[in-house]
Design a protein around this motif. Structure first.
Motif, short mmCIF file in Angstrom:
data_model
loop_
_atom_site.label_atom_id
_atom_site.label_comp_id
_atom_site.label_asym_id
_atom_site.label_seq_id
_atom_site.Cartn_x
_atom_site.Cartn_y
_atom_site.Cartn_z
N THR A 1 0.85 -1.18 0.00
CA THR A 1 0.00 0.00 0.00
C THR A 1 0.88 1.23 0.00
OG1 THR A 1 -0.15 0.07 2.41
CG2 THR A 1 -1.87 -1.17 1.24
N VAL A 2 0.30 2.33 -0.42
CA VAL A 2 1.00 3.60 -0.44
C VAL A 2 -0.02 4.67 -0.06
CG1 VAL A 2 0.63 3.99 -2.91
CG2 VAL A 2 2.55 5.08 -1.77
N ALA A 3 0.44 5.68 0.65
CA ALA A 3 -0.45 6.78 1.03
C ALA A 3 -0.86 7.56 -0.21
CB ALA A 3 0.24 7.70 2.03
N LEU A 4 -2.13 7.92 -0.28
CA LEU A 4 -2.62 8.69 -1.41
C LEU A 4 -1.84 9.99 -1.56
CD1 LEU A 4 -4.61 9.13 -3.72
CD2 LEU A 4 -6.20 10.10 -2.05
N SER A 5 -1.50 10.62 -0.46
CA SER A 5 -0.75 11.89 -0.52
C SER A 5 0.58 11.72 -1.24
CB SER A 5 -0.52 12.46 0.88
OG SER A 5 0.19 11.53 1.68
N ALA A 6 1.25 10.58 -1.03
CA ALA A 6 2.53 10.33 -1.69
C ALA A 6 2.35 10.18 -3.19
CB ALA A 6 3.18 9.07 -1.11
N VAL A 7 1.28 9.51 -3.60
CA VAL A 7 1.04 9.31 -5.03
C VAL A 7 0.67 10.64 -5.69
CG1 VAL A 7 -0.38 8.08 -6.72
CG2 VAL A 7 0.32 6.93 -4.64
N VAL A 8 -0.16 11.43 -5.03
CA VAL A 8 -0.54 12.73 -5.58
C VAL A 8 0.69 13.62 -5.72
CG1 VAL A 8 -1.84 14.85 -5.13
CG2 VAL A 8 -2.92 12.63 -4.76
N GLU A 9 1.55 13.60 -4.72
CA GLU A 9 2.78 14.41 -4.76
C GLU A 9 3.66 14.01 -5.95
OE1 GLU A 9 6.71 14.78 -2.06
OE2 GLU A 9 4.79 15.04 -0.99
N ARG A 10 3.74 12.72 -6.23
CA ARG A 10 4.58 12.22 -7.33
C ARG A 10 4.09 12.65 -8.71
NH1 ARG A 10 4.98 6.12 -5.13
NH2 ARG A 10 5.87 6.66 -3.12
N THR A 11 2.82 13.05 -8.81
CA THR A 11 2.31 13.49 -10.11
C THR A 11 2.93 14.82 -10.52
OG1 THR A 11 0.42 14.74 -9.25
CG2 THR A 11 0.07 12.39 -9.72
N GLY A 12 3.41 15.59 -9.54
CA GLY A 12 3.98 16.90 -9.83
C GLY A 12 2.93 17.94 -10.16
N ARG A 13 1.68 17.63 -9.90
CA ARG A 13 0.59 18.56 -10.20
C ARG A 13 -0.08 18.98 -8.92
NH1 ARG A 13 -3.05 16.36 -14.73
NH2 ARG A 13 -3.99 18.38 -14.29
N SER A 14 -0.65 20.19 -8.95
CA SER A 14 -1.34 20.67 -7.75
C SER A 14 -2.84 20.83 -7.99
CB SER A 14 -0.75 21.99 -7.28
OG SER A 14 -0.85 22.96 -8.31
N GLU A 15 -3.26 21.02 -9.22
CA GLU A 15 -4.67 21.28 -9.53
C GLU A 15 -5.18 20.27 -10.55
OE1 GLU A 15 -8.15 23.84 -9.28
OE2 GLU A 15 -6.23 24.27 -8.33
N PHE A 16 -6.41 19.83 -10.37
CA PHE A 16 -7.04 18.87 -11.27
C PHE A 16 -8.43 19.39 -11.62
CE2 PHE A 16 -4.03 16.76 -8.53
CZ PHE A 16 -3.27 16.04 -9.42
N GLU A 17 -8.71 19.47 -12.91
CA GLU A 17 -9.98 20.03 -13.38
C GLU A 17 -11.14 19.05 -13.22
OE1 GLU A 17 -10.61 23.19 -14.35
OE2 GLU A 17 -8.54 23.53 -13.70
N THR A 18 -10.88 17.75 -13.42
CA THR A 18 -11.95 16.75 -13.36
C THR A 18 -11.49 15.52 -12.57
OG1 THR A 18 -11.24 15.59 -15.36
CG2 THR A 18 -12.78 17.43 -15.66
N ARG A 19 -12.45 14.72 -12.17
CA ARG A 19 -12.15 13.46 -11.48
C ARG A 19 -11.32 12.57 -12.40
NH1 ARG A 19 -14.42 8.58 -11.71
NH2 ARG A 19 -16.12 9.35 -12.98
N ARG A 20 -11.70 12.50 -13.68
CA ARG A 20 -10.97 11.67 -14.64
C ARG A 20 -9.53 12.14 -14.78
NH1 ARG A 20 -10.10 7.18 -15.50
NH2 ARG A 20 -12.26 6.94 -14.96
N GLU A 21 -9.31 13.44 -14.85
CA GLU A 21 -7.96 13.99 -14.95
C GLU A 21 -7.13 13.61 -13.72
OE1 GLU A 21 -6.41 18.40 -14.56
OE2 GLU A 21 -7.49 18.12 -16.45
N PHE A 22 -7.75 13.65 -12.56
CA PHE A 22 -7.08 13.26 -11.31
C PHE A 22 -6.67 11.79 -11.36
CE2 PHE A 22 -7.43 11.76 -6.83
CZ PHE A 22 -6.41 12.52 -6.28
N LEU A 23 -7.61 10.93 -11.73
CA LEU A 23 -7.32 9.49 -11.78
C LEU A 23 -6.29 9.17 -12.86
CD1 LEU A 23 -10.95 8.12 -11.34
CD2 LEU A 23 -9.12 8.17 -9.62
N ASP A 24 -6.39 9.83 -14.00
CA ASP A 24 -5.41 9.61 -15.07
C ASP A 24 -4.00 10.00 -14.64
OD1 ASP A 24 -7.38 8.62 -16.73
OD2 ASP A 24 -7.54 10.45 -17.95
#
Length: 107
Positions: free
Chosen positions: A59-82
């Motif tokens: 398992t991995v913390a969601l915060s760690a995965v989000v940080e690795r994307t290098g993005r701070s803003e997401f326009e849609t749920r699909r964009e976030f998941l992608d």
């Protein structure tokens, strides 16, 4: 990302093993998160859950995965998941390689 339960067992009601972005998507739907949103807002709304990276994976913390994307803003749920998908894939493949993958196929 989801894996079908093993065949041949007597439990006809078995649910698929859900991991990666499928798990995050379920959390998003349950929490009613709306977009556009920042990664920090999404993590806070979901409580920074630990998410499985594979059927038998770590398992991995969601915060760690989000940080690795290098993005701070997401326009849609699909964009976030992608954006999360390649990071979960990377974590899954680095955590055990081919041996873990083969084990996941037979378990």
């Amino acid at each position: 990302m989801a894996a079908r339960p093993p065949t041949g067992d007597d439990d006809g009601d078995a649910e698929p093993v859900v991991f990666g972005i499928a798990t995050v998507d379920k959390h998003l739907r349950d929490a009613g998160v709306s977009f556009p949103a920042t990664g920090e807002d999404v993590v806070a709304a979901l409580g920074d859950p630990e998410v499985k990276c594979g059927p038998n994976g770590p398992t991995v913390a969601l915060s760690a995965v989000v940080e690795r994307t290098g993005r701070s803003e997401f326009e849609t749920r699909r964009e976030f998941l992608d954006a999360l998908y390649p990071e979960f894939e990377r974590e899954r493949t680095q955590s055990g390689g081919i041996v873990s993958w083969l084990r996941s196929l037979v378990s």
